[in-house]
Scaffold this active site. Sequence first.
Site, PDB file in Angstrom:
ATOM      1  N   ILE A   1      -3.185   3.401   1.701  1.00 42.99           N
ATOM      2  CA  ILE A   1      -3.506   3.077   3.225  1.00 42.99           C
ATOM      3  C   ILE A   1      -4.623   3.470   3.914  1.00 42.99           C
ATOM      4  O   ILE A   1      -4.455   2.177   4.582  1.00 42.99           O
ATOM      5  CB  ILE A   1      -2.536   4.660   3.465  1.00 42.99           C
ATOM      6  CG1 ILE A   1      -1.176   4.381   3.129  1.00 42.99           C
ATOM      7  CG2 ILE A   1      -2.246   4.378   5.301  1.00 42.99           C
ATOM      8  CD1 ILE A   1       0.161   3.692   3.418  1.00 42.99           C
TER       9      ILE A   1
ATOM     10  N   ALA B   1       0.815  -1.216  -0.163  1.00 45.27           N
ATOM     11  CA  ALA B   1      -0.039  -0.273   0.282  1.00 45.27           C
ATOM     12  C   ALA B   1       0.551   0.912   0.154  1.00 45.27           C
ATOM     13  O   ALA B   1       2.162   1.966   0.468  1.00 45.27           O
ATOM     14  CB  ALA B   1      -1.390  -0.060   0.941  1.00 45.27           C
ATOM     15  N   CYS B   2       0.099   2.373  -0.580  1.00 47.88           N
ATOM     16  CA  CYS B   2       0.930   3.936  -0.386  1.00 47.88           C
ATOM     17  C   CYS B   2      -0.554   4.852  -0.935  1.00 47.88           C
ATOM     18  O   CYS B   2      -0.984   4.406  -1.000  1.00 47.88           O
ATOM     19  CB  CYS B   2       1.828   3.744  -1.539  1.00 47.88           C
ATOM     20  SG  CYS B   2       1.138   4.123  -3.065  1.00 47.88           S
ATOM     21  N   GLY B   3       0.062   5.837  -0.395  1.00 45.37           N
ATOM     22  CA  GLY B   3      -0.522   7.091  -0.642  1.00 45.37           C
ATOM     23  C   GLY B   3      -1.532   7.379  -1.570  1.00 45.37           C
ATOM     24  O   GLY B   3      -2.540   7.074  -0.786  1.00 45.37           O
TER      25      GLY B   3
ATOM     26  N   THR C   1       4.831   2.136   2.011  1.00 44.08           N
ATOM     27  CA  THR C   1       5.633   2.828   1.438  1.00 44.08           C
ATOM     28  C   THR C   1       5.333   3.921   2.035  1.00 44.08           C
ATOM     29  O   THR C   1       6.599   5.051   1.759  1.00 44.08           O
ATOM     30  CB  THR C   1       5.927   2.834  -0.156  1.00 44.08           C
ATOM     31  OG1 THR C   1       4.841   3.653  -0.714  1.00 44.08           O
ATOM     32  CG2 THR C   1       5.763   1.467  -1.187  1.00 44.08           C
TER      33      THR C   1
END
Lengths: 99, 146
Positions: free
Chosen positions: A43, A10-12, A59
């Site tokens: 996220i 997951a990232c923003g 990340t």
Amino acid sequence: MAKEVKILVACGSGVATSTVAQESVKKICKDAGIPIKVTKGTISEIPNKQNTVDVVMVTTNYRGQIDKPLIKVFGLISGIGKEKIEQEIIATCKAVMEA
Amino acid sequence: MSNTYLAINGEADNWEEAITQCGEALKAAGCIGDAFTPACIKREKEFPTGLPSDVPVAIPHSKTEDIFKNAVCLLRLKKPVKFYRMDSDDEYVNTRLVMNIAINDNDNHVDFLQHLMGVVTDSEKMENCMAMPIEAIPGYLAQIIE
């Protein structure tokens, strides 16, 4: 056959860094002989999606609650501390396989 | 589909202004619609994109439908602005290089994104972007990313 390890990366925004990190994670696990299934997300999806996976990788910073092993993989993108993260990924995935 | 590369010089007092300037250039080039820049700013507030490399760079981006052409706009600032770090809530980088990334349909652009991330974390290449004439940068980016 060995158990497949399910991973959420997951990232923003679920666009750039999770895509890149996902590819790195696939390669690391392939080289280590760990069968995995990777899904990508943001996220904000972690609280819902964590129940469907074994390991969560991010990340960026995640401060929310989590019941699954959480690995910070920012270094796979920046290159800083990459080897240590690779080792952590392999160790965590192997622990899941053996559980 | 080919990617568009833009490069501009600019001055900004803060990261929000920097993203806005990139957005104006991307919009003028027909790459994005009105929703893109506000989405990047919103995302930057929640999940910042400053990279603490030797030559710090920020890579604001966002997932929106409002991307018409995949594009990268490099803004080279006269004076550095503060971007919070992607990997830390309370640390920041002072950067003169802001690379606004507009990518739609990311799953088909894995190679592009990997190369792009390799480039922005490569200090030598970022030093080159600081040093070369601004009009030479789009061609240089196309060459090193693709």
